[in-house]
Scaffold this motif. Structure first.
Motif, PDB file in Angstrom:
ATOM      1  N   LEU A  86       5.103  50.439  71.211  1.00  0.00           N
ATOM      2  CA  LEU A  86       4.089  51.134  71.804  1.00  0.00           C
ATOM      3  C   LEU A  86       3.040  50.538  72.851  1.00  0.00           C
ATOM      4  CD1 LEU A  86       2.973  52.773  68.453  1.00  0.00           C
ATOM      5  CD2 LEU A  86       4.347  53.747  70.336  1.00  0.00           C
ATOM      6  N   ALA A  87       3.124  48.983  72.558  1.00  0.00           N
ATOM      7  CA  ALA A  87       2.358  48.360  73.675  1.00  0.00           C
ATOM      8  C   ALA A  87       3.159  48.424  75.148  1.00  0.00           C
ATOM      9  CB  ALA A  87       2.212  47.071  73.267  1.00  0.00           C
ATOM     10  N   GLU A  88       4.293  48.243  75.074  1.00  0.00           N
ATOM     11  CA  GLU A  88       5.130  48.478  76.296  1.00  0.00           C
ATOM     12  C   GLU A  88       5.080  49.701  76.614  1.00  0.00           C
ATOM     13  OE1 GLU A  88       6.206  46.189  78.174  1.00  0.00           O
ATOM     14  OE2 GLU A  88       5.957  44.556  76.864  1.00  0.00           O
ATOM     15  N   LYS A  89       5.095  50.891  76.080  1.00  0.00           N
ATOM     16  CA  LYS A  89       5.186  52.107  76.600  1.00  0.00           C
ATOM     17  C   LYS A  89       3.853  52.363  77.253  1.00  0.00           C
ATOM     18  CE  LYS A  89       8.418  54.508  73.464  1.00  0.00           C
ATOM     19  NZ  LYS A  89       9.178  55.293  74.497  1.00  0.00           N
ATOM     20  N   LYS A  90       2.608  52.057  76.580  1.00  0.00           N
ATOM     21  CA  LYS A  90       1.480  52.012  77.128  1.00  0.00           C
ATOM     22  C   LYS A  90       1.227  51.581  78.391  1.00  0.00           C
ATOM     23  CE  LYS A  90      -2.981  52.890  77.780  1.00  0.00           C
ATOM     24  NZ  LYS A  90      -3.403  53.475  78.622  1.00  0.00           N
ATOM     25  N   LEU A  91       1.607  50.320  78.818  1.00  0.00           N
ATOM     26  CA  LEU A  91       1.792  49.397  79.988  1.00  0.00           C
ATOM     27  C   LEU A  91       2.608  50.086  80.994  1.00  0.00           C
ATOM     28  CD1 LEU A  91       0.965  47.136  81.656  1.00  0.00           C
ATOM     29  CD2 LEU A  91       2.713  45.888  80.713  1.00  0.00           C
ATOM     30  N   LEU A  92       3.866  50.688  80.551  1.00  0.00           N
ATOM     31  CA  LEU A  92       4.661  51.332  81.567  1.00  0.00           C
ATOM     32  C   LEU A  92       4.035  52.613  81.979  1.00  0.00           C
ATOM     33  CD1 LEU A  92       8.175  50.594  79.614  1.00  0.00           C
ATOM     34  CD2 LEU A  92       7.386  49.754  81.954  1.00  0.00           C
ATOM     35  N   GLN A  93       3.391  53.370  80.980  1.00  0.00           N
ATOM     36  CA  GLN A  93       2.799  54.622  81.418  1.00  0.00           C
ATOM     37  C   GLN A  93       1.724  54.683  82.337  1.00  0.00           C
ATOM     38  OE1 GLN A  93       3.838  57.669  80.384  1.00  0.00           O
ATOM     39  NE2 GLN A  93       2.621  58.394  81.842  1.00  0.00           N
TER      40      GLN A  93
END
Length: 98
Positions: A70-77
């Motif tokens: 989820l942390a990576e998804k947030k950064l990528l988003q």
């Protein structure tokens, strides 16, 4: 993975285009891009920093779908949004800790 890490240093010392070339020369890069989120995440970030927003978005979207973090998804988003709306703060977002 060593070459990917090296490309991040090369981006700082020699520029993002040199780093992109280094990643694209990794043996089996096409497979790595399709199977491990970190490769399209780093390459997409570099393309975004180089001003190639279309390729940056494509690769960041690929990374988004490959990771379960989820942390990576947030950064990528955040990076995707910066590239999509043409914001001028892409460099600031790319430096933000994930």
């Amino acid at each position: 993975m060593v070459r990917l890490n090296r490309s991040i240093v090369v981006a700082q010392l020699e520029g993002v285009h040199a780093a992109i070339d280094l990643i694209l020369d990794i043996p089996g890069i096409r497979t790595l891009l399709e199977q491990h989120y970190i490769y399209p995440a780093v390459l997409g970030d570099l393309y975004g920093r180089a001003g190639n927003c279309n390729e940056g978005r494509r690769l960041l979207q690929m990374a988004y779908h490959l990771t379960s973090s989820l942390a990576e998804k947030k950064l990528l988003q955040d990076k995707l949004e910066a590239l999509t709306v043409g914001r001028n703060d892409y460099e600031e977002i790319h430096r933000r800790p994930g």
